[in-house]
Design a protein around this motif. Structure first.
Motif, PDB file in Angstrom:
ATOM      1  N   ASP A  88       0.832  -1.207   0.000  1.00 13.74           N
ATOM      2  CA  ASP A  88       0.000   0.000   0.000  1.00 13.74           C
ATOM      3  C   ASP A  88       0.867   1.257   0.000  1.00 13.74           C
ATOM      4  O   ASP A  88       0.545   2.256  -0.659  1.00 13.74           O
ATOM      5  CB  ASP A  88      -0.924   0.012   1.218  1.00 13.74           C
ATOM      6  CG  ASP A  88      -2.027  -1.039   1.137  1.00 13.74           C
ATOM      7  OD1 ASP A  88      -2.228  -1.615   0.054  1.00 13.74           O
ATOM      8  OD2 ASP A  88      -2.689  -1.275   2.166  1.00 13.74           O
ATOM      9  N   THR A  89       1.974   1.219   0.736  1.00 10.88           N
ATOM     10  CA  THR A  89       2.889   2.359   0.760  1.00 10.88           C
ATOM     11  C   THR A  89       3.498   2.592  -0.615  1.00 10.88           C
ATOM     12  O   THR A  89       3.598   3.737  -1.089  1.00 10.88           O
ATOM     13  CB  THR A  89       3.987   2.123   1.805  1.00 10.88           C
ATOM     14  OG1 THR A  89       3.376   1.906   3.081  1.00 10.88           O
ATOM     15  CG2 THR A  89       4.937   3.306   1.888  1.00 10.88           C
ATOM     16  N   LYS A  90       3.896   1.526  -1.277  1.00  8.55           N
ATOM     17  CA  LYS A  90       4.456   1.669  -2.617  1.00  8.55           C
ATOM     18  C   LYS A  90       3.411   2.196  -3.596  1.00  8.55           C
ATOM     19  O   LYS A  90       3.736   2.981  -4.505  1.00  8.55           O
ATOM     20  CB  LYS A  90       5.034   0.330  -3.088  1.00  8.55           C
ATOM     21  CG  LYS A  90       6.244  -0.114  -2.283  1.00  8.55           C
ATOM     22  CD  LYS A  90       6.762  -1.469  -2.739  1.00  8.55           C
ATOM     23  CE  LYS A  90       7.964  -1.905  -1.911  1.00  8.55           C
ATOM     24  NZ  LYS A  90       8.499  -3.218  -2.343  1.00  8.55           N
ATOM     25  N   SER A  91       2.151   1.798  -3.419  1.00  5.06           N
ATOM     26  CA  SER A  91       1.089   2.322  -4.290  1.00  5.06           C
ATOM     27  C   SER A  91       0.891   3.814  -4.046  1.00  5.06           C
ATOM     28  O   SER A  91       0.566   4.569  -4.970  1.00  5.06           O
ATOM     29  CB  SER A  91      -0.221   1.559  -4.058  1.00  5.06           C
ATOM     30  OG  SER A  91      -0.871   1.966  -2.865  1.00  5.06           O
ATOM     31  N   ALA A 108       9.516  11.146   0.267  1.00  5.63           N
ATOM     32  CA  ALA A 108       9.992  10.508   1.496  1.00  5.63           C
ATOM     33  C   ALA A 108       8.828   9.836   2.202  1.00  5.63           C
ATOM     34  O   ALA A 108       7.659  10.022   1.845  1.00  5.63           O
ATOM     35  CB  ALA A 108      10.653  11.537   2.410  1.00  5.63           C
ATOM     36  N   VAL A 109       9.155   9.047   3.235  1.00  4.14           N
ATOM     37  CA  VAL A 109       8.112   8.364   4.006  1.00  4.14           C
ATOM     38  C   VAL A 109       8.403   8.531   5.495  1.00  4.14           C
ATOM     39  O   VAL A 109       9.552   8.447   5.940  1.00  4.14           O
ATOM     40  CB  VAL A 109       8.012   6.870   3.614  1.00  4.14           C
ATOM     41  CG1 VAL A 109       9.304   6.117   3.896  1.00  4.14           C
ATOM     42  CG2 VAL A 109       6.830   6.200   4.302  1.00  4.14           C
ATOM     43  N   ALA A 119       7.322   1.646   7.093  1.00  8.48           N
ATOM     44  CA  ALA A 119       8.065   2.672   6.363  1.00  8.48           C
ATOM     45  C   ALA A 119       9.498   2.240   6.095  1.00  8.48           C
ATOM     46  O   ALA A 119      10.014   2.403   4.978  1.00  8.48           O
ATOM     47  CB  ALA A 119       8.047   3.979   7.162  1.00  8.48           C
ATOM     48  N   VAL A 120      10.157   1.679   7.104  1.00  4.95           N
ATOM     49  CA  VAL A 120      11.537   1.227   6.933  1.00  4.95           C
ATOM     50  C   VAL A 120      11.616   0.112   5.896  1.00  4.95           C
ATOM     51  O   VAL A 120      12.484   0.114   5.014  1.00  4.95           O
ATOM     52  CB  VAL A 120      12.125   0.763   8.283  1.00  4.95           C
ATOM     53  CG1 VAL A 120      13.461   0.058   8.077  1.00  4.95           C
ATOM     54  CG2 VAL A 120      12.293   1.944   9.231  1.00  4.95           C
ATOM     55  N   TYR A 121      10.694  -0.834   5.993  1.00  4.23           N
ATOM     56  CA  TYR A 121      10.706  -1.954   5.045  1.00  4.23           C
ATOM     57  C   TYR A 121      10.433  -1.462   3.626  1.00  4.23           C
ATOM     58  O   TYR A 121      11.083  -1.901   2.656  1.00  4.23           O
ATOM     59  CB  TYR A 121       9.661  -3.002   5.454  1.00  4.23           C
ATOM     60  CG  TYR A 121       9.930  -4.374   4.897  1.00  4.23           C
ATOM     61  CD1 TYR A 121       9.681  -4.673   3.565  1.00  4.23           C
ATOM     62  CD2 TYR A 121      10.455  -5.383   5.698  1.00  4.23           C
ATOM     63  CE1 TYR A 121       9.926  -5.930   3.055  1.00  4.23           C
ATOM     64  CE2 TYR A 121      10.720  -6.644   5.193  1.00  4.23           C
ATOM     65  CZ  TYR A 121      10.447  -6.915   3.868  1.00  4.23           C
ATOM     66  OH  TYR A 121      10.707  -8.162   3.369  1.00  4.23           O
ATOM     67  N   ALA A 122       9.463  -0.539   3.499  1.00  4.83           N
ATOM     68  CA  ALA A 122       9.154  -0.002   2.172  1.00  4.83           C
ATOM     69  C   ALA A 122      10.365   0.736   1.595  1.00  4.83           C
ATOM     70  O   ALA A 122      10.707   0.559   0.417  1.00  4.83           O
ATOM     71  CB  ALA A 122       7.943   0.926   2.260  1.00  4.83           C
ATOM     72  N   ALA A 123      11.019   1.560   2.408  1.00 13.32           N
ATOM     73  CA  ALA A 123      12.184   2.295   1.923  1.00 13.32           C
ATOM     74  C   ALA A 123      13.324   1.357   1.549  1.00 13.32           C
ATOM     75  O   ALA A 123      14.072   1.618   0.602  1.00 13.32           O
ATOM     76  CB  ALA A 123      12.648   3.299   2.972  1.00 13.32           C
ATOM     77  N   GLY A 124      13.447   0.249   2.285  1.00 12.54           N
ATOM     78  CA  GLY A 124      14.505  -0.711   1.994  1.00 12.54           C
ATOM     79  C   GLY A 124      14.267  -1.516   0.733  1.00 12.54           C
ATOM     80  O   GLY A 124      15.216  -2.105   0.190  1.00 12.54           O
ATOM     81  N   ALA A 130      12.953   8.491  -1.292  1.00  8.25           N
ATOM     82  CA  ALA A 130      14.206   9.244  -1.223  1.00  8.25           C
ATOM     83  C   ALA A 130      14.740   9.407   0.191  1.00  8.25           C
ATOM     84  O   ALA A 130      15.930   9.706   0.373  1.00  8.25           O
ATOM     85  CB  ALA A 130      14.005  10.622  -1.854  1.00  8.25           C
ATOM     86  N   ALA A 131      13.891   9.247   1.216  1.00 12.04           N
ATOM     87  CA  ALA A 131      14.320   9.401   2.607  1.00 12.04           C
ATOM     88  C   ALA A 131      13.270   8.743   3.489  1.00 12.04           C
ATOM     89  O   ALA A 131      12.118   8.571   3.081  1.00 12.04           O
ATOM     90  CB  ALA A 131      14.488  10.873   2.979  1.00 12.04           C
ATOM     91  N   CYS A 132      13.661   8.391   4.723  1.00 10.12           N
ATOM     92  CA  CYS A 132      12.763   7.674   5.620  1.00 10.12           C
ATOM     93  C   CYS A 132      12.926   8.192   7.041  1.00 10.12           C
ATOM     94  O   CYS A 132      14.051   8.384   7.513  1.00 10.12           O
ATOM     95  CB  CYS A 132      13.047   6.168   5.560  1.00 10.12           C
ATOM     96  SG  CYS A 132      12.012   5.163   6.654  1.00 10.12           S
ATOM     97  N   ILE A 133      11.777   8.391   7.718  1.00 12.88           N
ATOM     98  CA  ILE A 133      11.754   8.756   9.139  1.00 12.88           C
ATOM     99  C   ILE A 133      10.902   7.729   9.880  1.00 12.88           C
ATOM    100  O   ILE A 133       9.748   7.505   9.531  1.00 12.88           O
ATOM    101  CB  ILE A 133      11.174  10.166   9.360  1.00 12.88           C
ATOM    102  CG1 ILE A 133      11.970  11.210   8.587  1.00 12.88           C
ATOM    103  CG2 ILE A 133      11.149  10.500  10.849  1.00 12.88           C
ATOM    104  CD1 ILE A 133      11.355  12.595   8.630  1.00 12.88           C
ATOM    105  N   SER A 134      11.487   7.119  10.907  1.00 11.57           N
ATOM    106  CA  SER A 134      10.820   6.100  11.716  1.00 11.57           C
ATOM    107  C   SER A 134      10.674   6.609  13.142  1.00 11.57           C
ATOM    108  O   SER A 134      11.653   6.980  13.776  1.00 11.57           O
ATOM    109  CB  SER A 134      11.646   4.805  11.698  1.00 11.57           C
ATOM    110  OG  SER A 134      11.250   3.926  12.736  1.00 11.57           O
ATOM    111  N   SER A 135       9.433   6.610  13.649  1.00 14.06           N
ATOM    112  CA  SER A 135       9.163   7.051  15.017  1.00 14.06           C
ATOM    113  C   SER A 135       8.611   5.886  15.832  1.00 14.06           C
ATOM    114  O   SER A 135       7.502   5.415  15.595  1.00 14.06           O
ATOM    115  CB  SER A 135       8.152   8.203  15.002  1.00 14.06           C
ATOM    116  OG  SER A 135       7.699   8.500  16.302  1.00 14.06           O
TER     117      SER A 135
END
Length: 287
Positions: A88-91, A108-109, A119-124, A130-135
């Motif tokens: 879903d994130t990639k879509s 970014a995500v 988010a981390v898995y999608a970015a990987g 282009a960038a990732c923030i994980s909270s």
């Protein structure tokens, strides 16, 4: 300015809201940030709105949306399978990349908790991010569950639930599991859950979380930038999960731990957290 939007993921209609920064001109393309909600939450949670408001105030386009099975999106309610949420994130990246107001090379995500792991898995696994923030995220499902159900009695209850769910699955039966039997949240923090949050999930959700290991792919994000945020003493998602993500990540990756806050880092408009995000974005992903 906000606009309700919809797009398809695996044939299901996903519901989202695009928020545009003030002063954006017709025909202009801006950097954009996807905002992923937490476990069984939705795009209208106060925390998600706080984050999107922060991003638009800094000049970014922000897209908050409901994962399948959540909020106003289609799909079986509560069936929040980790890898399906990655899809879903990639879509959502597809949707933004085709939008005339977004620079498709600068998407970014951001994700919180369950959404942070996604988010981390999608970015990987999606080089267009282009960038990732994980909270408050996590990288290893089994280790996360063992710490969340830390006492021998709690782990025995959780293990018994897993055995029963698997036994029923072999017989073709379905088992529903209460939210707090999956991820315990102390009563004093439950007020941070969004209105309409899902409180019961099919057992296959537990299995998907148990097997989900963003640690395996976080190293592929580099050389794109990654920011890991976590409370220094998180009673919901163990703090060491973000520390382990950092250990598996490449560079540039920053890890920030925050004292005197528990799990919901953005729920109180924490100025220190927002300052870290703002400065990191200015350095690695300027609007």
């Amino acid at each position: 300015m906000e606009e309700k939007v919809q797009w398809k993921s695996a044939g299901l209609s996903l519901s989202g809201v695009v928020e545009l920064p003030q002063g954006m001109q017709r025909g202009e393309r801006r950097a954009a940030i996807l905002v992923l909600h937490g476990f069984g939450s939705n795009k209208d949670s106060p925390m998600v709105r706080t984050v999107t408001r922060m991003f638009t105030s800094l000049g970014y386009v922000a897209l908050r949306f409901d994962m399948r099975g959540c909020g106003e999106s289609e799909g079986e309610r509560g069936r929040v399978i980790c890898l399906e949420q990655v899809d879903d994130t990639k879509s959502a990246v597809d949707f933004l990349a085709a939008a005339g107001y977004v620079d498709p090379r600068r998407i970014a995500v951001f994700g919180h908790s369950f959404g942070a792991a996604v988010a981390v898995y999608a970015a990987g696994t999606e080089p267009r991010i282009a960038a990732c923030i994980s909270s408050g995220g996590w990288g290893h499902g089994e280790k996360k569950f063992r710490k969340q159900h830390a006492s021998p009695e709690a782990w025995q209850r959780f293990s018994a639930m897993m055995e029963e769910g698997r036994r029923r699955a072999r017989r073709g039966e379905r088992m529903m599991v209460p939210r707090f039997d999956i991820v315990p949240i102390r009563p004093g923090l439950r007020g941070n859950l969004a209105a309409g949050s899902i409180l019961e999930f099919p057992f296959e959700v537990v299995e998907s979380m148990y097997a989900f290991t963003a640690n395996d792919v976080v190293g592929r994000i580099a050389p794109r930038p990654l920011l890991l945020l976590h409370p220094s003493d998180d009673s919901v998602t163990p703090t060491e999960q973000s520390i382990e993500l950092f250990a598996h990540a490449g560079q540039p990756t920053d890890l920030h731990l925050f004292a005197q806050v528990d799990h919901f880092l953005f729920s109180d408009d924490n100025p220190m957290v927002q300052a870290v995000v703002r400065d990191w974005l200015r350095r690695y992903f300027p609007a």
